[in-house]
Design an enzyme around this catalytic site. Structure first.
Site, PDB file in Angstrom:
ATOM      1  N   GLU A 151       0.845  -1.189   0.000  1.00  0.00           N
ATOM      2  CA  GLU A 151       0.000   0.000   0.000  1.00  0.00           C
ATOM      3  C   GLU A 151       0.883   1.242   0.000  1.00  0.00           C
ATOM      4  O   GLU A 151       1.756   1.390   0.861  1.00  0.00           O
ATOM      5  CB  GLU A 151      -0.907  -0.001   1.242  1.00  0.00           C
ATOM      6  CG  GLU A 151      -1.796   1.244   1.325  1.00  0.00           C
ATOM      7  CD  GLU A 151      -2.893   1.138   2.390  1.00  0.00           C
ATOM      8  OE1 GLU A 151      -3.007   0.076   3.044  1.00  0.00           O
ATOM      9  OE2 GLU A 151      -3.637   2.119   2.562  1.00  0.00           O
ATOM     10  N   GLU A 245     -12.086   3.131   4.904  1.00  0.00           N
ATOM     11  CA  GLU A 245     -11.207   3.047   6.070  1.00  0.00           C
ATOM     12  C   GLU A 245     -11.233   4.376   6.831  1.00  0.00           C
ATOM     13  O   GLU A 245     -10.204   5.026   6.994  1.00  0.00           O
ATOM     14  CB  GLU A 245      -9.787   2.730   5.562  1.00  0.00           C
ATOM     15  CG  GLU A 245      -8.859   2.154   6.577  1.00  0.00           C
ATOM     16  CD  GLU A 245      -7.451   1.970   6.005  1.00  0.00           C
ATOM     17  OE1 GLU A 245      -6.744   1.121   6.532  1.00  0.00           O
ATOM     18  OE2 GLU A 245      -7.053   2.685   5.065  1.00  0.00           O
TER      19      GLU A 245
END
Ligand code: MN
Length: 293
Positions: A151, A245
């Site tokens: 990520e 998120e």
């Protein structure tokens, strides 16, 4: 068809929590995926893992896992002992995910979570250390059928992979079908010149996608250009997971690690957060429909 998910710590101030409760909750709200930190899997018995997997199957929920890798296991460390320990640690986590028949591990999975506290004029050695570790880790991921996603996160959380371009360069140097890329709108807003261009650059190599506003509130509440984001996802034909998120509560381990020092949702009771989760799911499904995803 995209699957829509949410990260468990929208509701919880500590990383570990009652996973069973949240499998049921997100299913009831209408999500397809629940994501949570992978480290607690190491503390769970095989029986507990099987129980959670069976519950998730019953509720129609896919479980995915994320990491903010503990710096004690920094696989990019100049110290070979730390790197070797990190490789074993991550291989063990992948093994636990395999027991859950899980398919995805993402996050800051390629280095300890955080930035150097010393002068860093050149990161090529850290980069090479990480790649050398990853070539061992990825073999385990292949054996276990897990896709290991790197990520790209903002400069305050890593020095290694801040942009889509760096994620592409890193993954190109790992020869495996099990290495993937995760982009996150919150991090891209800080690091990329253009979020849609970053999405288009990764294109078919995009494995998973995190959503969050400029200040990590729920998608639609801040000032990110969601038309541009969903338009670009549509252009690249993205059919993967879209996992929101948001982090909105001060306090606990999560507040400390994510740097949340005020409540970003007024009066964040469980009921309010449930309602906000329902809102963001409707918002994202609506945007996906609008752009023909
Ligand atoms: Mn993320």
């Amino acid at each position: 068809m995209n699957k829509f998910g949410i990260f468990m710590n929208f509701w919880e101030k500590n990383w570990d929590a009652d996973h069973a409760k949240y499998i049921k909750k997100v299913s009831k709200i209408g999500f397809d995926v629940l994501e949570f930190q992978a480290q607690p899997l190491l503390e769970m018995s095989d029986e507990k893992l099987r129980g959670l997997k069976a519950l998730a199957d019953d509720e129609g929920i896919e479980l995915t896992y994320s990491l903010g890798l503990d710096r004690a296991y920094d696989v990019s460390s100049p110290d070979k002992k730390v790197r070797d320990g990190g490789v074993v640690y991550l291989q063990r986590i992948i093994g636990q995910i395999e027991k859950m028949e899980g398919k995805l591990l993402s996050g800051v999975s390629y280095a300890g979570w955080g930035t150097p506290d010393y002068v860093l004029d050149d990161k090529s050695r850290l980069w090479d250390n990480s790649l050398e570790s990853m070539r061992k880790i990825i073999k385990t991921a292949e054996d276990c059928g897990v896709t290991y996603c790197v990520e790209a996160v903002n400069r305050f959380e890593t020095c290694l992979i801040n942009t889509a371009a760096e994620a592409l360069e890193y993954t190109a140097r790992i020869d495996s079908p099990n290495i993937g890329i995760l982009l996150d709108t919150y991090h891209m807003n800080i690091e990329e010149n253009s979020i849609p261009d970053a999405i288009r650059a990764v294109g078919k190599k995009l494995t998973s996608f995190h959503t969050g506003e400029n200040n990590r509130t729920a998608p639609g509440r801040g000032h990110l250009d969601w038309d541009g984001i969903f338009g670009a996802l549509s252009e690249i034909g993205y059919g993967g997971r879209i996992i929101s998120e948001p982090f909105v509560m001060m306090g606990g381990e999560v507040g400390r690690d994510i740097h949340v020092f005020r409540n970003l949702l007024e009066n964040p009771t469980e009921e309010r957060i449930d309602a906000e989760a329902e809102y963001l799911l409707n918002f994202e499904r609506g945007m996906a429909r609008k752009y023909g995803l």
